[in-house]
Design a protein around this motif. Structure first.
Motif, PDB file in Angstrom:
ATOM      1  N   TYR A  65     -59.878  93.044  -4.302  1.00 21.89           N
ATOM      2  CA  TYR A  65     -58.541  93.513  -3.933  1.00 21.89           C
ATOM      3  C   TYR A  65     -58.577  94.483  -2.748  1.00 21.89           C
ATOM      4  CZ  TYR A  65     -57.731  91.565  -8.511  1.00 21.89           C
ATOM      5  OH  TYR A  65     -57.705  90.729  -9.584  1.00 21.89           O
ATOM      6  N   GLN A  66     -59.739  94.618  -2.138  1.00 19.71           N
ATOM      7  CA  GLN A  66     -59.994  95.466  -0.972  1.00 19.71           C
ATOM      8  C   GLN A  66     -59.914  96.958  -1.274  1.00 19.71           C
ATOM      9  OE1 GLN A  66     -57.465  93.996   2.191  1.00 19.71           O
ATOM     10  NE2 GLN A  66     -58.834  92.288   2.572  1.00 19.71           N
ATOM     11  N   TRP A  67     -60.191  97.338  -2.528  1.00 16.09           N
ATOM     12  CA  TRP A  67     -60.310  98.745  -2.904  1.00 16.09           C
ATOM     13  C   TRP A  67     -61.781  99.111  -2.865  1.00 16.09           C
ATOM     14  CZ3 TRP A  67     -56.648 102.328  -3.290  1.00 16.09           C
ATOM     15  CH2 TRP A  67     -55.323 101.909  -3.410  1.00 16.09           C
ATOM     16  N   CYS A  68     -62.110 100.215  -2.188  1.00 16.27           N
ATOM     17  CA  CYS A  68     -63.500 100.636  -2.011  1.00 16.27           C
ATOM     18  C   CYS A  68     -63.726 101.968  -2.725  1.00 16.27           C
ATOM     19  CB  CYS A  68     -63.818 100.824  -0.534  1.00 16.27           C
ATOM     20  SG  CYS A  68     -63.328  99.436   0.500  1.00 16.27           S
ATOM     21  N   LYS A  77     -77.565 114.110  -2.280  1.00 18.66           N
ATOM     22  CA  LYS A  77     -77.413 113.048  -3.261  1.00 18.66           C
ATOM     23  C   LYS A  77     -75.985 112.512  -3.224  1.00 18.66           C
ATOM     24  CE  LYS A  77     -78.733 112.305  -8.028  1.00 18.66           C
ATOM     25  NZ  LYS A  77     -79.048 112.933  -9.308  1.00 18.66           N
ATOM     26  N   LEU A  78     -75.839 111.174  -3.195  1.00 10.70           N
ATOM     27  CA  LEU A  78     -74.508 110.574  -3.221  1.00 10.70           C
ATOM     28  C   LEU A  78     -73.995 110.550  -4.647  1.00 10.70           C
ATOM     29  CD1 LEU A  78     -74.938 107.593  -0.746  1.00 10.70           C
ATOM     30  CD2 LEU A  78     -73.578 109.648  -0.409  1.00 10.70           C
ATOM     31  N   GLU A  79     -72.813 111.118  -4.859  1.00  5.86           N
ATOM     32  CA  GLU A  79     -72.188 111.197  -6.174  1.00  5.86           C
ATOM     33  C   GLU A  79     -70.897 110.385  -6.150  1.00  5.86           C
ATOM     34  OE1 GLU A  79     -73.442 112.864  -8.771  1.00  5.86           O
ATOM     35  OE2 GLU A  79     -75.077 113.828  -7.690  1.00  5.86           O
ATOM     36  N   GLN A  80     -70.627 109.667  -7.241  1.00  6.24           N
ATOM     37  CA  GLN A  80     -69.374 108.924  -7.364  1.00  6.24           C
ATOM     38  C   GLN A  80     -68.219 109.907  -7.495  1.00  6.24           C
ATOM     39  OE1 GLN A  80     -68.838 105.657  -7.157  1.00  6.24           O
ATOM     40  NE2 GLN A  80     -70.989 105.157  -6.955  1.00  6.24           N
ATOM     41  N   THR A  81     -67.083 109.538  -6.909  1.00  3.06           N
ATOM     42  CA  THR A  81     -65.861 110.318  -7.089  1.00  3.06           C
ATOM     43  C   THR A  81     -64.875 109.496  -7.913  1.00  3.06           C
ATOM     44  OG1 THR A  81     -64.737 109.459  -5.123  1.00  3.06           O
ATOM     45  CG2 THR A  81     -66.162 111.394  -4.816  1.00  3.06           C
ATOM     46  N   ALA A  82     -63.764 110.064  -8.262  1.00  8.45           N
ATOM     47  CA  ALA A  82     -62.721 109.347  -8.995  1.00  8.45           C
ATOM     48  C   ALA A  82     -61.745 108.672  -8.041  1.00  8.45           C
ATOM     49  CB  ALA A  82     -61.979 110.316  -9.903  1.00  8.45           C
ATOM     50  N   PHE A  83     -62.075 108.599  -6.759  1.00  9.86           N
ATOM     51  CA  PHE A  83     -61.158 108.085  -5.748  1.00  9.86           C
ATOM     52  C   PHE A  83     -61.621 106.749  -5.196  1.00  9.86           C
ATOM     53  CE2 PHE A  83     -60.957 112.720  -5.593  1.00  9.86           C
ATOM     54  CZ  PHE A  83     -59.620 112.904  -5.900  1.00  9.86           C
ATOM     55  N   SER A  84     -60.670 105.982  -4.698  1.00 11.91           N
ATOM     56  CA  SER A  84     -60.915 104.741  -3.980  1.00 11.91           C
ATOM     57  C   SER A  84     -60.032 104.747  -2.745  1.00 11.91           C
ATOM     58  CB  SER A  84     -60.562 103.526  -4.834  1.00 11.91           C
ATOM     59  OG  SER A  84     -61.436 103.384  -5.908  1.00 11.91           O
ATOM     60  N   CYS A  85     -60.427 103.960  -1.761  1.00 10.02           N
ATOM     61  CA  CYS A  85     -59.575 103.801  -0.581  1.00 10.02           C
ATOM     62  C   CYS A  85     -59.296 102.313  -0.402  1.00 10.02           C
ATOM     63  CB  CYS A  85     -60.239 104.400   0.662  1.00 10.02           C
ATOM     64  SG  CYS A  85     -61.829 103.685   1.090  1.00 10.02           S
ATOM     65  N   TRP A  86     -58.202 102.007   0.241  1.00  8.90           N
ATOM     66  CA  TRP A  86     -57.806 100.623   0.462  1.00  8.90           C
ATOM     67  C   TRP A  86     -58.240 100.224   1.863  1.00  8.90           C
ATOM     68  CZ3 TRP A  86     -52.854  98.193   2.343  1.00  8.90           C
ATOM     69  CH2 TRP A  86     -52.758  96.859   1.948  1.00  8.90           C
ATOM     70  N   GLU A  87     -59.107  99.225   1.974  1.00  6.74           N
ATOM     71  CA  GLU A  87     -59.738  98.833   3.237  1.00  6.74           C
ATOM     72  C   GLU A  87     -58.737  98.588   4.372  1.00  6.74           C
ATOM     73  OE1 GLU A  87     -62.698  98.045   5.932  1.00  6.74           O
ATOM     74  OE2 GLU A  87     -62.933  98.861   3.933  1.00  6.74           O
ATOM     75  N   SER A  89     -56.140 100.016   5.126  1.00  8.84           N
ATOM     76  CA  SER A  89     -55.522 101.234   5.621  1.00  8.84           C
ATOM     77  C   SER A  89     -56.301 101.855   6.789  1.00  8.84           C
ATOM     78  CB  SER A  89     -55.433 102.278   4.502  1.00  8.84           C
ATOM     79  OG  SER A  89     -56.727 102.733   4.149  1.00  8.84           O
ATOM     80  N   GLY A  90     -57.580 101.502   6.916  1.00  7.62           N
ATOM     81  CA  GLY A  90     -58.394 102.021   8.007  1.00  7.62           C
ATOM     82  C   GLY A  90     -59.045 103.359   7.722  1.00  7.62           C
ATOM     83  N   VAL A  91     -58.929 103.877   6.498  1.00  8.96           N
ATOM     84  CA  VAL A  91     -59.522 105.180   6.177  1.00  8.96           C
ATOM     85  C   VAL A  91     -60.824 105.068   5.377  1.00  8.96           C
ATOM     86  CG1 VAL A  91     -57.307 106.382   6.284  1.00  8.96           C
ATOM     87  CG2 VAL A  91     -58.116 105.476   4.102  1.00  8.96           C
ATOM     88  N   CYS A  92     -61.326 103.855   5.199  1.00 10.28           N
ATOM     89  CA  CYS A  92     -62.543 103.648   4.409  1.00 10.28           C
ATOM     90  C   CYS A  92     -63.801 103.707   5.274  1.00 10.28           C
ATOM     91  CB  CYS A  92     -62.482 102.318   3.684  1.00 10.28           C
ATOM     92  SG  CYS A  92     -61.185 102.203   2.456  1.00 10.28           S
ATOM     93  N   ALA A  93     -63.902 104.671   6.126  1.00  6.59           N
ATOM     94  CA  ALA A  93     -65.070 104.804   6.991  1.00  6.59           C
ATOM     95  C   ALA A  93     -65.626 106.213   6.822  1.00  6.59           C
ATOM     96  CB  ALA A  93     -64.688 104.549   8.444  1.00  6.59           C
ATOM     97  N   PRO A  94     -66.889 106.405   6.938  1.00 11.02           N
ATOM     98  CA  PRO A  94     -67.930 105.407   7.157  1.00 11.02           C
ATOM     99  C   PRO A  94     -68.283 104.698   5.861  1.00 11.02           C
ATOM    100  CG  PRO A  94     -68.937 107.553   6.969  1.00 11.02           C
ATOM    101  CD  PRO A  94     -67.438 107.769   6.887  1.00 11.02           C
ATOM    102  N   LYS A  95     -69.017 103.595   6.004  1.00  8.39           N
ATOM    103  CA  LYS A  95     -69.490 102.831   4.848  1.00  8.39           C
ATOM    104  C   LYS A  95     -70.829 103.386   4.396  1.00  8.39           C
ATOM    105  CE  LYS A  95     -66.203  99.760   4.691  1.00  8.39           C
ATOM    106  NZ  LYS A  95     -65.272  99.735   3.620  1.00  8.39           N
ATOM    107  N   CYS A  96     -71.047 103.457   3.085  1.00  6.80           N
ATOM    108  CA  CYS A  96     -72.303 103.945   2.532  1.00  6.80           C
ATOM    109  C   CYS A  96     -73.409 102.912   2.695  1.00  6.80           C
ATOM    110  CB  CYS A  96     -72.141 104.265   1.062  1.00  6.80           C
ATOM    111  SG  CYS A  96     -70.981 105.608   0.731  1.00  6.80           S
TER     112      CYS A  96
END
Length: 96
Positions: A65-68, A77-87, A89-96
């Motif tokens: 569904y294009q949710w990242c 250390k990379l930690e998971q958050t409770a947030f997602s972004c919608w691809e 929208s253009g705000v899902c940068a940078p990519k891990c």
């Protein structure tokens, strides 16, 4: 009618948050190998496209569904958050 749409939206948001919590963050060996190849700032994290400074975020692989899911660099250390972004929208940068 509005209540049904709102309930569905909240249910989708809760499912996304749960998926983020349950996703594996990647092995420490992989992160250390990446760190050895790049100059990582103190407290920073090595990611696929480069490095993150401490307290910066990046987006992981998106679902159908294009949710990242969003991860946060905390003291190397990379930690998971409770947030997602919608691809789209253009705000899902940078990519891990």
């Amino acid at each position: 009618m509005r209540m049904g749409v709102m309930a569905k939206t909240l249910l989708i948001a809760a499912a996304c948050a749960l998926a983020i919590v349950l996703l594996p963050a990647g092995s420490e060996a992989q992160q250390k190998a990446k760190s050895a190849k790049m100059a990582v700032p103190p407290g920073g994290c090595a990611i696929t496209s480069g490095v993150l400074e401490n307290m910066q975020t990046c987006a992981t692989k998106c679902n159908e569904y294009q949710w990242c899911p969003v991860q946060w660099c905390v003291q190397g250390k990379l930690e998971q958050t409770a947030f997602s972004c919608w691809e789209p929208s253009g705000v899902c940068a940078p990519k891990c």
